[in-house]
Design an enzyme around this catalytic site. Sequence first.
Site, PDB file in Angstrom:
ATOM      1  N   GLU A  30       0.762  -1.274   0.079  1.00  0.00           N
ATOM      2  CA  GLU A  30       0.016   0.043  -0.040  1.00  0.00           C
ATOM      3  C   GLU A  30       0.939   1.160   0.073  1.00  0.00           C
ATOM      4  OE1 GLU A  30      -3.103   0.115  -0.554  1.00  0.00           O
ATOM      5  OE2 GLU A  30      -3.735  -1.989  -0.055  1.00  0.00           O
ATOM      6  N   CYS A  86      -1.762   9.293   2.569  1.00  0.00           N
ATOM      7  CA  CYS A  86      -1.341   8.685   1.221  1.00  0.00           C
ATOM      8  C   CYS A  86      -2.357   9.104   0.237  1.00  0.00           C
ATOM      9  CB  CYS A  86      -0.840   7.448   1.285  1.00  0.00           C
ATOM     10  SG  CYS A  86      -2.193   6.252   1.953  1.00  0.00           S
TER      11      CYS A  86
END
Length: 521
Positions: A214, A249
Amino acid sequence: MTDAFKAEAGGLHSSLRRRFLAGETRGYEWRRKQLKTLGKLLEEHSDSLIGAIVADLKRPWSEAAMEVKILQREINDALRNLRSWMRPTWHWTHMLVAPAKQEARPEPLGSALVIGPYNYPVNLLISPLIGALSAGCNVMLKPSEISKSCERLFSELIPRYFEREDVCCVTGGVPETTTILALNWDFVFFTGSRKVGKVVASACAQHLTPNVLELGGKAAALVDSSVTSVTEAAKRIVWTKFVNAGQTCMCPDYVICHESVVDELCEELLRWTKTFYGESPKASPDFARLVSPAHARHVVHMLEESDGEVLCGGLDAADEEACYVPPTIIKNPTLGRSAVLSKEIFGPVLPVITFSTFEDSVDKITTIDAEPLALYIFSGSTSVQERYLAQVRSGDAIINDCFVQAGLDGVPFGGVGNSGYGCYHGKASFDAFSYKRGVVHRHGYLDAAVLVPTPGSINIRYPPDNPTRRALLPLLVRYAPALPRFLTLGNLIGVTVLAVLITTFKNGMLKEGLRKAIEYL
């Protein structure tokens, strides 16, 4: 790093492997027990975890609390659905192998390593753990060494609540992480930067270890001329960009706005920034800090290497030692020259660029980052939304909002290409730590293939070859029907017995009852 750490990490890894290979983690009861234990940890130490997040990142209490409460919701969802997630999927079976049945059985991948990041130090470490425990995997946790308060708290709590053979926790920096990555894991789950993600993928490749990465990238918030409400779009963009001081993010890393509405949008972005954080964001209890002076310095250097019109914030108000960079909006930085458009910012800086046509916007988005973690499309036109979804790749896409996918368990969350691979949240977390094991059940003697007439051969499946086999076998492989699972030997015998009974007994009620039984089967 010391030899003692190597020995400790190796011992923990061996303990995890022994328990998994003994089959102790596979059953429903073990999984349920671990999930409830994790839920108990979060319930009893909720305030401590929230306090640790606030200490590391200076986030407002309510936003830090969301990070913990989402996890409690995930655990409840996993407990509620665990039995259904564990059930095999049954499929129809080709007639030539009847009587038989086939299933895809979800199996745990094994002992897993979960490496968490510093920006959401509780959620992004524990959310994968929920998926791992649901799937029947035992886990070594590695919290980020940068978010020191959370790291310290996890190192105290995990051994207090879990046996080391079920869930353990190790701490340390790059050398320690390198050491545990060198161990032969069954699965690795990493959340972090693209640079480190490549290191993790390389380490996993040494043992052919499956993994989920991720990562991040430069997510675009696209505001089309068909936007439903410029005011609402600006409000949603400002909050999701500046929450956690931009250390998210999936937050919009820049805005690309149609030139016809860019001035209005910039006015609204400024208005909402001041509404949320006041005239002096440094004094606002609602504005977080970067995690360290080094991270603040990184963002400052990006500002120094960028041009454009600074609408608010900027270099003058930054305080590196205080880990503070103000909410900064930059209009029209130069694409190809400004660092804020070429590197992931991971800080409270929002560049705003413009586009004139659909093709122009797609070209600019793919130039900046062709495969971002997320794409945010603000448009009131379904056709415009679908055109962007078709032309721009991204891990996730949100229409008329940002960031909300992080809290939804029905939407798989993950990247594509450079923004990572694999996904999780809800059942997707269970699937991430599982593999589908194909299992075919056949009768030990009966074989439907013997019913196909093949002169000179005992069964069309076996040699020797002959003209009949050459003619029929390819046709049957291609065209013979698949049979459902209920057409097994036992059910066929049961139906036959019932049919005989119906024929033998003339009692109308019994006959009707048996017919209903046949229909039920």
